[in-house]
Design a protein around this motif. Structure first.
Motif, PDB file in Angstrom:
ATOM      1  N   GLY A   1      14.503  42.901   7.858  1.00 45.91           N
ATOM      2  CA  GLY A   1      15.361  41.974   8.577  1.00 45.91           C
ATOM      3  C   GLY A   1      15.706  42.531   9.931  1.00 45.91           C
ATOM      4  N   SER A   2      16.500  41.777  10.697  1.00 44.75           N
ATOM      5  CA  SER A   2      16.851  42.204  12.046  1.00 44.75           C
ATOM      6  C   SER A   2      17.682  43.472  12.056  1.00 44.75           C
ATOM      7  CB  SER A   2      17.612  41.088  12.763  1.00 44.75           C
ATOM      8  OG  SER A   2      16.819  39.934  12.874  1.00 44.75           O
ATOM      9  N   PHE A   3      18.393  43.733  10.945  1.00 44.18           N
ATOM     10  CA  PHE A   3      19.242  44.919  10.916  1.00 44.18           C
ATOM     11  C   PHE A   3      18.501  46.152  10.422  1.00 44.18           C
ATOM     12  CE2 PHE A   3      19.570  42.998   6.770  1.00 44.18           C
ATOM     13  CZ  PHE A   3      19.484  44.072   5.913  1.00 44.18           C
ATOM     14  N   GLY A   4      17.352  46.009   9.827  1.00 37.92           N
ATOM     15  CA  GLY A   4      16.615  47.156   9.318  1.00 37.92           C
ATOM     16  C   GLY A   4      15.651  46.766   8.221  1.00 37.92           C
ATOM     17  N   GLU A   5      15.361  47.713   7.346  1.00 36.20           N
ATOM     18  CA  GLU A   5      14.410  47.482   6.258  1.00 36.20           C
ATOM     19  C   GLU A   5      15.092  47.584   4.913  1.00 36.20           C
ATOM     20  OE1 GLU A   5      10.182  49.108   8.078  1.00 36.20           O
ATOM     21  OE2 GLU A   5      11.378  50.447   6.810  1.00 36.20           O
ATOM     22  N   ILE A   6      14.465  46.964   3.917  1.00 36.98           N
ATOM     23  CA  ILE A   6      14.892  47.087   2.532  1.00 36.98           C
ATOM     24  C   ILE A   6      13.738  47.714   1.769  1.00 36.98           C
ATOM     25  CG2 ILE A   6      15.628  45.900   0.437  1.00 36.98           C
ATOM     26  CD1 ILE A   6      16.106  44.346   3.874  1.00 36.98           C
ATOM     27  N   ARG A   7      14.003  48.841   1.137  1.00 42.25           N
ATOM     28  CA  ARG A   7      12.937  49.587   0.483  1.00 42.25           C
ATOM     29  C   ARG A   7      13.296  49.877  -0.969  1.00 42.25           C
ATOM     30  NH1 ARG A   7       9.584  51.089   4.661  1.00 42.25           N
ATOM     31  NH2 ARG A   7       8.240  52.182   3.202  1.00 42.25           N
ATOM     32  N   LYS A   8      12.276  49.881  -1.803  1.00 41.85           N
ATOM     33  CA  LYS A   8      12.429  50.296  -3.197  1.00 41.85           C
ATOM     34  C   LYS A   8      12.255  51.808  -3.250  1.00 41.85           C
ATOM     35  CE  LYS A   8      10.270  49.798  -7.756  1.00 41.85           C
ATOM     36  NZ  LYS A   8       9.120  49.221  -8.487  1.00 41.85           N
ATOM     37  N   VAL A   9      13.274  52.487  -3.740  1.00 42.20           N
ATOM     38  CA  VAL A   9      13.293  53.950  -3.741  1.00 42.20           C
ATOM     39  C   VAL A   9      13.651  54.447  -5.139  1.00 42.20           C
ATOM     40  CG1 VAL A   9      14.366  56.005  -2.741  1.00 42.20           C
ATOM     41  CG2 VAL A   9      13.986  53.988  -1.317  1.00 42.20           C
ATOM     42  N   LEU A  10      13.053  55.544  -5.539  1.00 46.00           N
ATOM     43  CA  LEU A  10      13.440  56.188  -6.795  1.00 46.00           C
ATOM     44  C   LEU A  10      14.577  57.157  -6.485  1.00 46.00           C
ATOM     45  CD1 LEU A  10      12.599  56.200  -9.797  1.00 46.00           C
ATOM     46  CD2 LEU A  10      11.284  58.279  -9.307  1.00 46.00           C
ATOM     47  N   TRP A  11      15.770  56.840  -6.948  1.00 40.16           N
ATOM     48  CA  TRP A  11      16.967  57.638  -6.654  1.00 40.16           C
ATOM     49  C   TRP A  11      17.597  58.094  -7.957  1.00 40.16           C
ATOM     50  CZ3 TRP A  11      22.316  55.767  -7.129  1.00 40.16           C
ATOM     51  CH2 TRP A  11      23.251  56.672  -6.633  1.00 40.16           C
ATOM     52  N   ARG A  12      17.687  59.386  -8.116  1.00 40.80           N
ATOM     53  CA  ARG A  12      18.252  59.978  -9.338  1.00 40.80           C
ATOM     54  C   ARG A  12      17.562  59.415 -10.581  1.00 40.80           C
ATOM     55  NH1 ARG A  12      24.799  60.113  -7.927  1.00 40.80           N
ATOM     56  NH2 ARG A  12      24.582  61.162  -5.909  1.00 40.80           N
ATOM     57  N   GLY A  13      16.248  59.241 -10.464  1.00 50.28           N
ATOM     58  CA  GLY A  13      15.436  58.800 -11.585  1.00 50.28           C
ATOM     59  C   GLY A  13      15.414  57.304 -11.821  1.00 50.28           C
ATOM     60  N   THR A  14      16.072  56.518 -10.949  1.00 52.44           N
ATOM     61  CA  THR A  14      16.177  55.071 -11.152  1.00 52.44           C
ATOM     62  C   THR A  14      15.693  54.323  -9.919  1.00 52.44           C
ATOM     63  OG1 THR A  14      18.110  55.370 -12.596  1.00 52.44           O
ATOM     64  CG2 THR A  14      17.771  53.173 -11.661  1.00 52.44           C
ATOM     65  N   PRO A  15      14.874  53.286 -10.095  1.00 49.10           N
ATOM     66  CA  PRO A  15      14.495  52.463  -8.934  1.00 49.10           C
ATOM     67  C   PRO A  15      15.725  51.727  -8.390  1.00 49.10           C
ATOM     68  CG  PRO A  15      13.034  52.061 -10.804  1.00 49.10           C
ATOM     69  CD  PRO A  15      14.197  52.837 -11.332  1.00 49.10           C
ATOM     70  N   VAL A  16      15.935  51.808  -7.102  1.00 48.36           N
ATOM     71  CA  VAL A  16      17.054  51.129  -6.457  1.00 48.36           C
ATOM     72  C   VAL A  16      16.547  50.448  -5.186  1.00 48.36           C
ATOM     73  CG1 VAL A  16      18.790  52.721  -7.351  1.00 48.36           C
ATOM     74  CG2 VAL A  16      17.712  53.187  -5.142  1.00 48.36           C
ATOM     75  N   ALA A  17      17.352  49.545  -4.647  1.00 47.91           N
ATOM     76  CA  ALA A  17      17.054  48.912  -3.369  1.00 47.91           C
ATOM     77  C   ALA A  17      17.917  49.579  -2.304  1.00 47.91           C
ATOM     78  CB  ALA A  17      17.341  47.419  -3.424  1.00 47.91           C
TER      79      ALA A  17
END
Length: 472
Positions: free
Chosen positions: A196-212
């Motif tokens: 989006g105009s403000f930045g990106e949205i990414r799927k990341v593995l954080w502390r063992g869990t997929p997050v946005a």
């Protein structure tokens, strides 16, 4: 030989033409409801690689007020003078948020524009929806020269909008257990699921869990207003906890890139569901409606009432077992106003025309009942398979609803009581619309009646886990 006056008129015309051309370019590649093309990357908050708002004009022409706001934001003083010469009444006309061109000039430090507007009779103490005056906006952004000019003309600091922005202290790790060390977020090993105009949205593995993870552009991280607004958003989201609300997990607020971390929902959004399947089964709709209603009831009845203001299928996400969750609590406010379209989005285009309550379209005061109206439109779309008045563009649809008091016809089979609920929810008089807390029992009754009429074997498909709608 062309005279000087002719040359100036020509220059002004070119400025107007340039503004209109910019708007046309922004409008390209959009469907009639103002949504992006199907190939535009989508995010969990409904933003896309293209600007997420529709043009404020329903055709190729641009409204005079829109031009006035655009020229005020860009210090186009000759164009301002010419426009106000033709239409002097525009100087104190307001946008969706009750903001005048002087508010816009003050908020962005456009001293030349402010002078021209004041010379043409601008109300120095006009107040917007938040009761904020131009001087309050100038002070919030620390535009000293504009502040001096407005004060000399009798400007006063009124309203709390600007003061609220300045008074928010940065969250600290001592009081914010949700503050995340950016080293934990490995963006190099992630998948982009939206932009989006403000930045990106990414799927990341954080502390063992997929997050946005929604990142704010580093360039925006240097903008004081954007940073303060971001922190307001975090302070709001950190208090929200409900099974039918997209869950906030943490944030990075101390250094760029600023980030919001939420749960990742692989099921996509309700807009895609409707686009792929068309009208949904009645039993499914009642379950979906209950999920949405419960989520919004929570927002409306907490210690601090939260009005969503942009309830629509794109902002309703699908989790496991077909559970719906309401998302996107105003991240469009984080957009930096680098051109006309972004400016208008922030000052006047909150929400979406297709799902907009009449009082919002008419720039009248409103309350949480605007979400009830939007809910009715979503219900209708789930039954009919397409939004109301889909044969016209979104602005015209909103105009017919607000000014002609039109409502779309019911063409499908509806369960007992559903048509009456939709009609109650999209009443033109907001005081006649039911509260969500009273909508839920009506939906639960419909669910009980449907379960009594259908044996369990026929309902089992409703609870099968969704597949094939993942965003990455």
């Amino acid at each position: 030989m062309e005279s000087k006056a002719d040359g100036e008129d020509s220059a002004v015309s070119r400025l107007h033409a340039k503004a209109k051309s910019a708007l046309k370019r922004l409008s390209k590649g959009r469907r009639s409801d103002g949504s992006p093309d199907a190939d535009s990357p989508r995010s969990q908050d409904g933003s896309s690689s293209r600007s997420s708002q529709i043009s404020p004009s329903s055709d190729a022409s641009v409204k005079p007020l829109t031009l006035l706001l655009f020229h005020s934001r860009n210090n186009n003083v000759e164009a301002l003078r010419e426009l106000l010469k033709e239409k002097p009444e525009l100087v104190n006309e307001t946008d969706y948020d009750g903001r005048t061109a002087l508010h816009v000039a003050a908020a962005y430090g456009c001293l030349k524009s402010a002078r021209v507007l004041l010379e043409n009779g601008a109300n120095v103490n006009a107040q917007d929806r938040w009761n904020s005056s131009p001087l309050a906006d100038a002070k919030a952004s620390n535009h000293q020269e504009v502040m001096k000019l407005l004060a000399e003309k009798g400007g006063k600091i009124m309203g709390s909008h600007g003061q609220e922005i300045k008074s928010v202290a940065p969250p600290t790790i001592l009081k914010s257990d949700w503050e995340i060390d950016p080293a934990e977020i490995d963006l190099t090993n992630s998948t982009k699921i939206g932009k989006g105009s403000f930045g990106e949205i990414r799927k990341v593995l954080w502390r063992g869990t997929p997050v946005a993870v929604k990142t704010i552009l580093p360039a925006l991280s240097d903008d004081k207003l954007v940073v303060q607004d971001f922190r307001h958003e975090v302070e709001l989201l950190v208090k929200v906890r409900h099974p039918n609300i997209v869950q906030f997990l943490g944030a990075v607020t101390k250094k760029p890139p600023l980030m919001l971390i939420t749960e990742y929902l692989p099921g996509g959004d309700l807009h895609v569901e409707l686009k792929e399947k068309g009208p949904l089964p009645s039993a499914t709709i009642v379950n979906y409606a209950l999920d949405i209603a419960r989520g919004v009831t929570y927002l409306h009845n907490g210690p601090n009432t939260i009005i969503h203001r942009d309830l629509k299928p794109r902002n309703v996400l699908i989790g496991e077992c077909n559970q719906l969750k309401v998302g996107d609590f105003g991240l469009s406010k984080l957009m930096k106003m680098t051109n006309f379209h972004d400016m208008y989005k922030m000052t006047g285009e909150t929400g979406s025309y297709r799902y907009m309550a009449p009082e919002v379209f008419e720039h009248r005061a409103y309350d949480k009942s605007v979400d009830v109206f939007s809910f009715a439109v979503i219900l209708y779309e789930m039954f009919e398979g397409s939004p109301p008045f889909s044969h016209v563009d979104a602005y015209e649809a909103a105009r017919q609803v607000a000014r002609l008091e039109k409502r779309p016809p019911f063409t499908k089979q509806y369960p007992t009581g559903m048509k009456e609920l939709i009609q109650d929810c999209w009443q033109g008089d907001p005081y006649k619309r039911p509260l969500f807390v009273n909508i839920i029992p009506r939906l639960e009754k419909m669910k009980q009646e449907a379960q009594a009429a259908n044996p369990p074997a026929e309902r089992s498909h409703l609870w099968q886990r969704r597949t094939g709608h993942g965003s990455g």
